[in-house]
Scaffold this active site. Structure first.
Site, PDB file in Angstrom:
ATOM      1  N   HIS A 127       0.833  -1.207   0.000  1.00 55.72           N
ATOM      2  CA  HIS A 127       0.000   0.000   0.000  1.00 55.72           C
ATOM      3  C   HIS A 127       0.872   1.263   0.000  1.00 55.72           C
ATOM      4  CE1 HIS A 127      -3.732   2.251   1.114  1.00 55.72           C
ATOM      5  NE2 HIS A 127      -2.869   3.060   1.690  1.00 55.72           N
ATOM      6  N   GLU A 128       1.783   1.335   0.955  1.00 57.42           N
ATOM      7  CA  GLU A 128       2.626   2.532   1.056  1.00 57.42           C
ATOM      8  C   GLU A 128       3.538   2.658  -0.170  1.00 57.42           C
ATOM      9  OE1 GLU A 128       1.610   4.587   3.102  1.00 57.42           O
ATOM     10  OE2 GLU A 128       0.521   3.272   4.487  1.00 57.42           O
ATOM     11  N   HIS A 161       1.634   4.503  -2.787  1.00 54.26           N
ATOM     12  CA  HIS A 161       1.690   5.952  -2.558  1.00 54.26           C
ATOM     13  C   HIS A 161       3.053   6.493  -2.998  1.00 54.26           C
ATOM     14  CE1 HIS A 161      -2.049   6.684  -0.457  1.00 54.26           C
ATOM     15  NE2 HIS A 161      -1.801   5.823   0.499  1.00 54.26           N
ATOM     16  N   GLU A 181      -4.893   7.660  -2.980  1.00 57.61           N
ATOM     17  CA  GLU A 181      -5.341   6.363  -2.473  1.00 57.61           C
ATOM     18  C   GLU A 181      -5.587   5.378  -3.622  1.00 57.61           C
ATOM     19  OE1 GLU A 181      -5.011   6.000   0.618  1.00 57.61           O
ATOM     20  OE2 GLU A 181      -6.082   4.170   1.136  1.00 57.61           O
TER      21      GLU A 181
END
Ligand code: ZN
Length: 504
Positions: free
Chosen positions: A269-270, A273, A299
Site C-alpha cells: 500500500h505505502e 503511494h 489512495e
C-alpha cells in the site's frame, strides 16, 4: 514599479519553490518524529514544526503574494486555459484564497479544540463512553461549520469541507456514485456472508520472522517499482508514506511476527503511494504540477498496488514460490489455499482491519452520517444509534459498544470531516483506471506472473503521475477512461474475483 505578468509569474514560482523547500524540512522533521525521535524531543519538535508552518503560512498569505497572483492572472499565458501555466495559476489562486479566507482566530481555535478533543476521544474510546466525547465533538462540529462558512460553498456546507481533501468534488456527485455502489455492494457482502466456503486463516496466522518479512516486503516493493535509492522503509506505529521532496520519498510499516499480511500488504500500500510521489515530475518542484491531485487519487495508487495487483493470482504466481522459499510456515500450503486466505472477506466492525470488499461499506456509513450531520438532518447525539443501525443494515452486524462503533476512528476528534470519502473514491478510481490499463495492455497478467510490473508502472507514470495537479480528479478519470467515475468497474471486478472464491 508595477511588474509585468511574466515577471510576477516567475516571482510567484520562485517564492513557492522556496516554500516547498521549507515544507520539505518540515517533512523530514515529521518523518523523524514518527520513526526515530527520542521521547524527550517532543517539546522542541512541536516548536520547530509550529515555527516552520507559521513561516510558510505568513509568507504565502502575504499581501505581496496576492498582488503577484492578480498581476500574473493578466498574462497572455492565461488565454489558453488548458496550458500548464494556466493550471499552475488556477491551483495557486485556489490555495491562496482558501488560506486567506480562514481568520487566524478560527485556525488557532480549531488547533486548540481538536488537540483537546483527541485527548477526550482517546479516553472515551478506552471507556467505551460516547457521552463523554459528545460535548467536545459538538464543539468541533461547530468550528467546522464556521470553517465551511468562511470558505463559502455553492450548495451545502459539507461541500466546502470535502474540498480540502478532494478538490472540486461535491456532496452531490459523490452521493450519486456511492448510492449506486451501496445498492450493488450490500447484496454481494450478504451473499459472501451466506456462502459455506471459508478460507483457512491459520495459513497466514503463523510464524513469520520479522527480518524475513522485511526482506521479502522490500523485494516485492522494489519489484513493483519503488526506488530505494530515493526512499527507505522504516518501522512505525501507524504506517504512512512521506513524500518529502523529489529524491526523498519514505515509507514505513509495522510487523506482526504472527501474521503474514499485515506488514506485507501495508508495504504494498505505502509503496503505491510512494511510486506516485516518485513519479511526479521533479523538474516542476515548487509548482502544483509536481504535487498529487487529491487524497482520493493518491489512495487509488496505493489501493491498486495493494489489492488489484498485490492480491491477484498473477502477482502470486510469481511471488508465492519465493514466499514458500522464504517462510517455512508456507511449506506444503497449496497455492489456492494461500490465495483464498489473503482474500478472506468477513463483515467486521473495525474499518482499518476490513477486507477489500467490506471496506467500502465502512466508508459509505461514515460519509452518509457526516453528510446528514452537516446538512442539519441529524444531531450529534444520534450518532451511536444511527451508526449501529447502518452497520446492521449494510454489514449485518451490530457493534457491542461505541469503541467498536462510532468511537473507533480518530478523524472526527481531529476535525477531519470530509476525509473518509477519499478512501472509497480511491478504490473506485483504482478499479476504473486498472480496467482501462488492462484493456490497453491485455497481457498485463502474463507480465505480472513473470515478475514484470514495469508496464503498469509506466502506464501510471504517463497517464497520471507526470501531470501532477494539472487536471482535477474528475477530469483525469474522464481523460483516461473516457467516462465519468462509476461504481461499475469496481463491482464487476469484485463480483468476478469473489464470486469465484466464494462459489456465488
Ligand atoms: Zn493510503
Amino acid at each position: 514599479m508595477p511588474t509585468s505578468p511574466d515577471n510576477a509569474y516567475d516571482e510567484l514560482v520562485a517564492i513557492r519553490t522556496e516554500l516547498s523547500v521549507l515544507n520539505s524540512c518540515a517533512g523530514v522533521l515529521g518523518w523523524d518524529e514518527r520513526t526515530n525521535m527520542p521521547k524527550g524531543a517532543a517539546d522542541i519538535r512541536s516548536q520547530q514544526l509550529a515555527l516552520l508552518s507559521g513561516m510558510i503560512h505568513e509568507k504565502f498569505t502575504s499581501p505581496h503574494m496576492g498582488e503577484l497572483i492578480s498581476t500574473a492572472e493578466n498574462g497572455d499565458f492565461m488565454k489558453d486555459a488548458d496550458s500548464e501555466k494556466a493550471a499552475i495559476m488556477r491551483e495557486i489562486r485556489r490555495e491562496y484564497d482558501k488560506s486567506v479566507k480562514l481568520p487566524k482566530e478560527l485556525v488557532e481555535e480549531l488547533a486548540r479544540v481538536t488537540s483537546l478533543a483527541q485527548g477526550v476521544w482517546a479516553e472515551a474510546r478506552a471507556k467505551k463512553d460516547f457521552a463523554m466525547f459528545l460535548p467536545k465533538l459538538k464543539e468541533v462540529i461547530n468550528l467546522k461549520h464556521r470553517q465551511a462558512e468562511a470558505y463559502g460553498y455553492q450548495t451545502e456546507p459539507y461541500d466546502a469541507l470535502i474540498d480540502d481533501y478532494e478538490p472540486y468534488a461535491t456532496v452531490k456527485s459523490i452521493s450519486e456514485v456511492f448510492a449506486k455502489l451501496r445498492a450493488s455492494l450490500v447484496p454481494l457482502v450478504h451473499a459472501i456472508a451466506d456462502s459455506k466456503r471459508r478460507p483457512n486463516m491459520k495459513i497466514v496466522e503463523n510464524d513469520f520472522p520479522v527480518d524475513l518479512q522485511e526482506k521479502f516486503g522490500k523485494a516485492a516493493s522494489a519489484a513493483i517499482g519503488y526506488d530505494f535509492d530515493s526512499g527507505r522503509l522504516d518501522v512505525t506505529t501507524h504506517p504512512f508514506c512521506s513524500g518529502i521532496a523529489p529524491g526523498d520519498v519514505r515509507i514505513t510499516t509495522r510487523y506482526n511476527p504472527r501474521h503474514f499480511g499485515e506488514a506485507f500488504f501495508g508495504i504494498m500500500h505505502e509503496s503505491g503511494h510512494a511510486i506516485y510521489e516518485q513519479g511526479l515530475p521533479a523538474e516542476k518542484f515548487g509548482t502544483p504540477l509536481q504535487e498529487a491531485v487529491s487524497l482520493g487519487i493518491h489512495e487509488s495508487q496505493s489501493r491498486m498496488w495493494e489489492n488489484l495487483v498485490g492480491r491477484s493470482r498473477a502477482f502470486w504466481t510469481h511471488f508465492y514460490p519465493k514466499a514458500q522459499a522464504t517462510f517455512s510456515s508456507f511449506k506444503g500450503v497449496a497455492f489456492d489455499d494461500f490465495y483464498f486466505a489473503i482474500n478472506n472477506v468477513e463483515p467486521s466492525f473495525i474499518r482499518v482491519e476490513a477486507d477489500e470488499v467490506t471496506y467500502n461499506l465502512h466508508i459509505l456509513i461514515r460519509f452518509e452520517i457526516e453528510r446528514d450531520l452537516f446538512a442539519g438532518k441529524i444531531k450529534a447525539e444520534e450518532l451511536p444509534g444511527l451508526w449501529n443501525a447502518k452497520y446492521k443494515e449494510y454489514l449485518g452486524i451490530v457493534p457491542k459498544n461505541d469503541a467498536e462503533g462510532c468511537l473507533q476512528d480518530i478523524h472526527w476528534s481531529a476535525g477531519l470531516f470530509g476525509y473518509f470519502a477519499t478512501y472509497a473514491l480511491g478504490n473506485l478510481y483504482a478499479s476504473q483506471f486498472f480496467a482501462k490499463a488492462k484493456e490497453e495492455m491485455p497481457d498485463l497478467d502474463k507480465k505480472f506472473a513473470a515478475g514484470d510490473f514495469s508496464d503498469l508502472k509506466n502506464w501510471l507514470r504517463k497517464n497520471i503521475h507526470s501531470y501532477g495537479k494539472r487536471y482535477s480528479a474528475e477530469q483525469l478519470v474522464k481523460r483516461i477512461t473516457g467516462k465519468p467515475l462509476s461504481h461499475e468497474p469496481m463491482m464487476s471486478y469484485l463480483k468476478t474475483k469473489f464470486g469465484e472464491l466464494y462459489g456465488l
